[in-house]
Design a protein around this motif. Structure first.
Motif, PDB file in Angstrom:
ATOM      1  N   LEU A 105     -14.011 -16.590  19.549  1.00 26.19           N
ATOM      2  CA  LEU A 105     -12.770 -15.825  19.711  1.00 26.19           C
ATOM      3  C   LEU A 105     -12.874 -14.888  20.912  1.00 26.19           C
ATOM      4  CD1 LEU A 105     -11.989 -14.942  15.981  1.00 26.19           C
ATOM      5  CD2 LEU A 105     -10.937 -16.721  17.380  1.00 26.19           C
ATOM      6  N   GLY A 106     -14.056 -14.274  21.087  1.00 29.19           N
ATOM      7  CA  GLY A 106     -14.270 -13.373  22.217  1.00 29.19           C
ATOM      8  C   GLY A 106     -14.121 -14.091  23.544  1.00 29.19           C
ATOM      9  N   GLY A 107     -14.504 -15.350  23.580  1.00 30.68           N
ATOM     10  CA  GLY A 107     -14.342 -16.147  24.785  1.00 30.68           C
ATOM     11  C   GLY A 107     -12.883 -16.340  25.156  1.00 30.68           C
ATOM     12  N   HIS A 108     -11.996 -16.135  24.200  1.00 29.81           N
ATOM     13  CA  HIS A 108     -10.556 -16.233  24.436  1.00 29.81           C
ATOM     14  C   HIS A 108      -9.916 -14.843  24.446  1.00 29.81           C
ATOM     15  CE1 HIS A 108     -10.482 -20.600  24.133  1.00 29.81           C
ATOM     16  NE2 HIS A 108     -11.354 -20.460  23.139  1.00 29.81           N
ATOM     17  N   GLY A 109     -10.763 -13.823  24.536  1.00 33.54           N
ATOM     18  CA  GLY A 109     -10.259 -12.449  24.588  1.00 33.54           C
ATOM     19  C   GLY A 109      -9.770 -11.921  23.252  1.00 33.54           C
ATOM     20  N   GLY A 110     -10.206 -12.521  22.156  1.00 38.59           N
ATOM     21  CA  GLY A 110      -9.730 -12.106  20.849  1.00 38.59           C
ATOM     22  C   GLY A 110     -10.858 -11.754  19.902  1.00 38.59           C
ATOM     23  N   ASP A 111     -10.469 -11.370  18.714  1.00 38.71           N
ATOM     24  CA  ASP A 111     -11.411 -11.034  17.657  1.00 38.71           C
ATOM     25  C   ASP A 111     -10.666 -11.151  16.340  1.00 38.71           C
ATOM     26  OD1 ASP A 111     -13.710 -10.278  16.344  1.00 38.71           O
ATOM     27  OD2 ASP A 111     -13.729  -8.222  17.084  1.00 38.71           O
ATOM     28  N   VAL A 112     -11.382 -11.010  15.241  1.00 39.85           N
ATOM     29  CA  VAL A 112     -10.781 -11.050  13.922  1.00 39.85           C
ATOM     30  C   VAL A 112     -11.385  -9.920  13.102  1.00 39.85           C
ATOM     31  CG1 VAL A 112     -12.457 -12.727  13.045  1.00 39.85           C
ATOM     32  CG2 VAL A 112     -10.225 -12.532  11.940  1.00 39.85           C
ATOM     33  N   GLU A 113     -10.552  -9.271  12.308  1.00 40.42           N
ATOM     34  CA  GLU A 113     -10.991  -8.162  11.463  1.00 40.42           C
ATOM     35  C   GLU A 113     -10.760  -8.543   9.999  1.00 40.42           C
ATOM     36  OE1 GLU A 113      -9.881  -3.437  10.736  1.00 40.42           O
ATOM     37  OE2 GLU A 113      -8.612  -4.653  12.018  1.00 40.42           O
ATOM     38  N   LEU A 114     -11.785  -8.356   9.176  1.00 36.67           N
ATOM     39  CA  LEU A 114     -11.667  -8.598   7.741  1.00 36.67           C
ATOM     40  C   LEU A 114     -11.049  -7.357   7.101  1.00 36.67           C
ATOM     41  CD1 LEU A 114     -12.283 -10.232   5.169  1.00 36.67           C
ATOM     42  CD2 LEU A 114     -14.574  -9.238   5.199  1.00 36.67           C
ATOM     43  N   LEU A 115      -9.877  -7.513   6.498  1.00 35.42           N
ATOM     44  CA  LEU A 115      -9.194  -6.388   5.884  1.00 35.42           C
ATOM     45  C   LEU A 115      -9.479  -6.270   4.391  1.00 35.42           C
ATOM     46  CD1 LEU A 115      -5.722  -6.765   7.646  1.00 35.42           C
ATOM     47  CD2 LEU A 115      -7.594  -5.213   8.247  1.00 35.42           C
ATOM     48  N   GLU A 116      -9.509  -7.422   3.715  1.00 31.15           N
ATOM     49  CA  GLU A 116      -9.670  -7.378   2.260  1.00 31.15           C
ATOM     50  C   GLU A 116     -10.057  -8.753   1.731  1.00 31.15           C
ATOM     51  OE1 GLU A 116      -6.933  -6.167  -1.625  1.00 31.15           O
ATOM     52  OE2 GLU A 116      -5.957  -6.543   0.284  1.00 31.15           O
ATOM     53  N   ILE A 117     -10.786  -8.741   0.634  1.00 31.41           N
ATOM     54  CA  ILE A 117     -11.100  -9.967  -0.098  1.00 31.41           C
ATOM     55  C   ILE A 117     -10.671  -9.741  -1.540  1.00 31.41           C
ATOM     56  CG2 ILE A 117     -12.899 -11.504  -0.951  1.00 31.41           C
ATOM     57  CD1 ILE A 117     -14.575 -10.741   1.487  1.00 31.41           C
ATOM     58  N   ASP A 118      -9.869 -10.652  -2.061  1.00 32.96           N
ATOM     59  CA  ASP A 118      -9.467 -10.608  -3.464  1.00 32.96           C
ATOM     60  C   ASP A 118     -10.194 -11.751  -4.169  1.00 32.96           C
ATOM     61  OD1 ASP A 118      -8.272 -10.796  -5.975  1.00 32.96           O
ATOM     62  OD2 ASP A 118      -6.286 -10.264  -5.209  1.00 32.96           O
ATOM     63  N   GLU A 119     -11.307 -11.420  -4.830  1.00 33.66           N
ATOM     64  CA  GLU A 119     -12.135 -12.442  -5.468  1.00 33.66           C
ATOM     65  C   GLU A 119     -11.405 -13.124  -6.615  1.00 33.66           C
ATOM     66  OE1 GLU A 119     -16.254 -11.611  -6.229  1.00 33.66           O
ATOM     67  OE2 GLU A 119     -16.288 -10.078  -4.662  1.00 33.66           O
ATOM     68  N   ASP A 120     -10.556 -12.373  -7.332  1.00 35.12           N
ATOM     69  CA  ASP A 120      -9.851 -12.944  -8.481  1.00 35.12           C
ATOM     70  C   ASP A 120      -8.915 -14.078  -8.073  1.00 35.12           C
ATOM     71  OD1 ASP A 120     -11.106 -11.131 -10.186  1.00 35.12           O
ATOM     72  OD2 ASP A 120      -9.493  -9.650  -9.979  1.00 35.12           O
ATOM     73  N   VAL A 121      -8.272 -13.929  -6.925  1.00 31.34           N
ATOM     74  CA  VAL A 121      -7.318 -14.932  -6.447  1.00 31.34           C
ATOM     75  C   VAL A 121      -7.993 -15.933  -5.518  1.00 31.34           C
ATOM     76  CG1 VAL A 121      -5.162 -15.211  -5.128  1.00 31.34           C
ATOM     77  CG2 VAL A 121      -5.441 -13.261  -6.631  1.00 31.34           C
ATOM     78  N   GLY A 122      -9.113 -15.536  -4.928  1.00 34.19           N
ATOM     79  CA  GLY A 122      -9.774 -16.381  -3.935  1.00 34.19           C
ATOM     80  C   GLY A 122      -9.070 -16.268  -2.600  1.00 34.19           C
ATOM     81  N   ALA A 123      -8.728 -15.025  -2.221  1.00 33.66           N
ATOM     82  CA  ALA A 123      -7.961 -14.801  -0.993  1.00 33.66           C
ATOM     83  C   ALA A 123      -8.701 -13.861  -0.051  1.00 33.66           C
ATOM     84  CB  ALA A 123      -6.594 -14.216  -1.324  1.00 33.66           C
ATOM     85  N   VAL A 124      -8.512 -14.127   1.237  1.00 31.39           N
ATOM     86  CA  VAL A 124      -9.052 -13.273   2.292  1.00 31.39           C
ATOM     87  C   VAL A 124      -7.883 -12.808   3.141  1.00 31.39           C
ATOM     88  CG1 VAL A 124     -10.504 -13.239   4.355  1.00 31.39           C
ATOM     89  CG2 VAL A 124     -11.258 -14.493   2.359  1.00 31.39           C
ATOM     90  N   HIS A 125      -7.859 -11.516   3.464  1.00 36.60           N
ATOM     91  CA  HIS A 125      -6.822 -10.941   4.317  1.00 36.60           C
ATOM     92  C   HIS A 125      -7.476 -10.534   5.633  1.00 36.60           C
ATOM     93  CE1 HIS A 125      -3.387  -7.741   4.696  1.00 36.60           C
ATOM     94  NE2 HIS A 125      -3.296  -8.681   5.589  1.00 36.60           N
TER      95      HIS A 125
END
Length: 194
Positions: A105-125
């Motif tokens: 992602l950095g090679g494309h000038g970007g990045d990603v930030e992990l905001l939240e994980i909901d283990e009960d639903v199996g979701a990542v924000h």
């Protein structure tokens, strides 16, 4: 062994076979088939847990390095996840997966930030950052790079929700097409990761 085993393919095959059995069998026979799969899974999980314990005891001071080698192996690591034996938490595995894609992602000038994980639903924000943000290929970058990395590290994740800050502040959830298999709940009629 003839060659490498594709755990995801086997999981998908199990899910497909359970779906076929549910349509073909009487409800009680189907419940027994599901119970059989669950019991075999529990037996192998208990055996795998005991193997890890015995090997760690035998290795004594080298045990953490041995367990790490097991967890880092694709096949054994995925079995450790299924049986809740993996030494890393879900959050640690997701964070490590994101760290692994950051150079791309950095090679494309970007990045990603992990905001939240909901283990009960199996979701990542997540939130996309940098010049990747808002560009037409950002969704594709996420889908092909981040999604694959997260699925490999945490197969129990089913939904990736991404904030893509823009003038409209759009949030676009991405429902994954792959679903982990191995446990089926006859009461709800749904499969679930154990």
């Amino acid at each position: 062994m003839d060659g490498p085993i594709n755990v995801r393919t086997i999981g998908d095959d199990i899910e497909r076979l359970l779906d076929e059995l549910q349509t073909r069998l009487e409800p009680r026979a189907f419940e027994q088939a599901v119970e059989l799969v669950q019991l075999v899974t529990e037996l192998y999980g208990a055996g795998l847990g005991r193997i890890v314990e015995l090997a760690a005891e035998a290795l004594d001071e080298d045990a953490p390095a041995f367990v790490r080698r097991l967890a880092d192996d694709d096949l054994v690591g995925s079995l450790l996840v299924v049986h809740n034996l993996h030494p890393d938490s879900l959050g640690q595995r997701v964070a490590a997966a994101l760290d692994g894609v950051r150079p791309f992602l950095g090679g494309h000038g970007g990045d990603v930030e992990l905001l939240e994980i909901d283990e009960d639903v199996g979701a990542v924000h997540l939130r996309l950052l940098g010049s990747c943000d808002g560009c037409p290929s950002s969704a594709m970058t996420l889908r092909l790079t981040v999604e694959r990395a997260i699925l490999e590290a945490a197969p129990e994740i089913r939904i990736i929700d991404v904030d893509e800050p823009s003038a409209e502040a759009v949030t676009s959830p991405v429902a994954l097409t792959r679903k982990p298999a191995l446990a089926y709940d006859p009461a709800t009629g749904c499969g679930a990761v154990r």
